[in-house]
Design an enzyme around this catalytic site. Structure first.
Site, PDB file in Angstrom:
ATOM      1  CB  CYS A 211       5.106  -0.688  14.957  1.00  0.00           C
ATOM      2  SG  CYS A 211       6.812  -0.289  14.235  1.00  0.00           S
ATOM      3  CB  SER A 212       3.612   2.765  11.886  1.00  0.00           C
ATOM      4  OG  SER A 212       4.396   3.412  12.937  1.00  0.00           O
ATOM      5  CB  CYS A 213       8.552   0.607   9.519  1.00  0.00           C
ATOM      6  SG  CYS A 213       9.044  -0.119  10.979  1.00  0.00           S
TER       7      CYS A 213
ATOM      8  CB  CYS B  41       4.875  -1.156   8.970  1.00  0.00           C
ATOM      9  SG  CYS B  41       5.749  -1.889  10.320  1.00  0.00           S
TER      10      CYS B  41
END
Lengths: 110, 222
Positions: free
Chosen positions: B123-125, B120
């Site tokens: 961000c951090s999906c 991602c």
């Protein structure tokens, strides 16, 4: 670079990481904001923080998360910065005035 | 259930050479989170019990074992495999593997020709219902930038060397769409049960930074 591979690691390395995560998920589920708008804001904070230094995905990741949530909630009026500062001071005083080993509680007027 | 909030006062214990008459003061961000929770609770916007339930779920109940079960079933059941590639959501809902951050899943399958990898860049999906909370490295700037720019170099640092000519396809997750890599079934696993197969499916193999383990690893107790 050490990626840690599949070494087991706790989902959250500090209790406050878990708390700020849970608060965000709960507010999203209650319909206070869309996850996509959260992700866009969070991504922007990560990008801004990442200009100064390379983020390691640990403590600095959750620092960026907390900063995003605070500014988001201040903007929407859900949590005013002044009120938060007041409560933070109250919690600090509570910790400093509670004997070690006893549960820490806010003074009733806080 | 473990109450993390009461741990706040105990978990920052540092070695010290004098007696503290008072409780240990949590870090600055920990106090800010405390303030947030207090204010939002007072306003009725969050419920501390609900927060504990969320933490318990992601800390103790949801993890890569969920995704591993799905992958193992895809290896064994042709019909299920087709459904997961075409439109996985109905079956995932049936299996209870649906919810936050897993509403729109796409399964990308490794073949002899293509190796898939997920990142991602925003961000951090990450597909929480299938893999739990992402590991630190998935959230790091280094992985998020380099997975796209030089995936083969990143893979080799994870100990994955692909045959010459195998393509690497990198999928960028978003808040809307989450990807899960279906690793190739290891050789020598004919007749394995779904549970035995699931034990070979690591978290990293479903992110694409690893491969499914060979069965010998399992027998040696590693």
């Amino acid at each position: 670079m050490n990626w840690c591979g599949d070494k087991p690691e706790p989902a959250f390395s500090e209790p406050w990481h878990a708390q700020v995560f849970a608060i965000t998920v709960a507010l999203n589920e209650a319909g206070h904001f869309e996850w996509s708008s959260w992700a866009a804001r969070f991504g922007a904070t990560l990008k801004a923080h990442g200009l100064a230094k390379e983020l390691d995905g640990g403590e600095d990741y959750f620092n960026a998360w907390l900063e995003t949530l605070e500014s988001f909630l201040a903007e929407t009026g859900m949590a005013e910065m002044g009120a938060l500062q007041h409560l933070k001071t109250a919690w600090t005083e509570a910790y400093l005035s509670t004997p070690h080993g006893q549960p820490v509680r806010l003074a009733p007027e806080a | 259930m473990m109450d993390l909030r009461t741990q706040f006062c105990e978990c920052f214990v540092m070695p010290h050479d004098h007696d503290h008459p008072h409780s240990h003061l949590p870090s600055d961000p920990a106090l800010r989170v405390r303030a947030l929770e207090t204010l939002l609770t007072d306003k009725g916007l969050v419920d501390p019990a609900a927060l504990d339930a969320i933490i318990d779920l992601y800390q103790n109940k949801i993890g890569p074992q969920n995704g591993a079960q799905v992958v193992a079933k895809m290896w064994c059941d042709v019909n299920f495999h087709r459904q997961m590639i075409e439109d996985p959501m109905p079956r995932l809902q049936e299996m209870g593997l649906y919810g936050r951050q897993g509403e729109h899943m796409v399964f990308v399958e490794n073949t002899d020709e293509v190796h898939n990898m997920v990142v991602c860049t925003l961000c951090s999906c990450y597909p929480w219902p299938l893999l739990g909370i992402p590991p630190g490295w998935y959230k790091s700037d280094a992985y998020r930038a380099r997975a796209v720019r030089e995936p083969r170099a990143v893979l080799s640092e994870f100990g994955v060397t692909l045959p010459e000519g195998k393509k690497v396809r990198v999928w960028d997750s978003t808040a809307e769409v989450r990807y899960l890599v279906v690793p190739q079934r290891p050789a020598g696993t004919q007749g394995f049960s779904e549970d035995d197969l699931a034990a070979l499916v690591t978290r990293d193999s479903m992110i694409g930074t690893g491969l499914a383990q060979a069965p010998s690893t399992l027998e040696s107790g590693a």
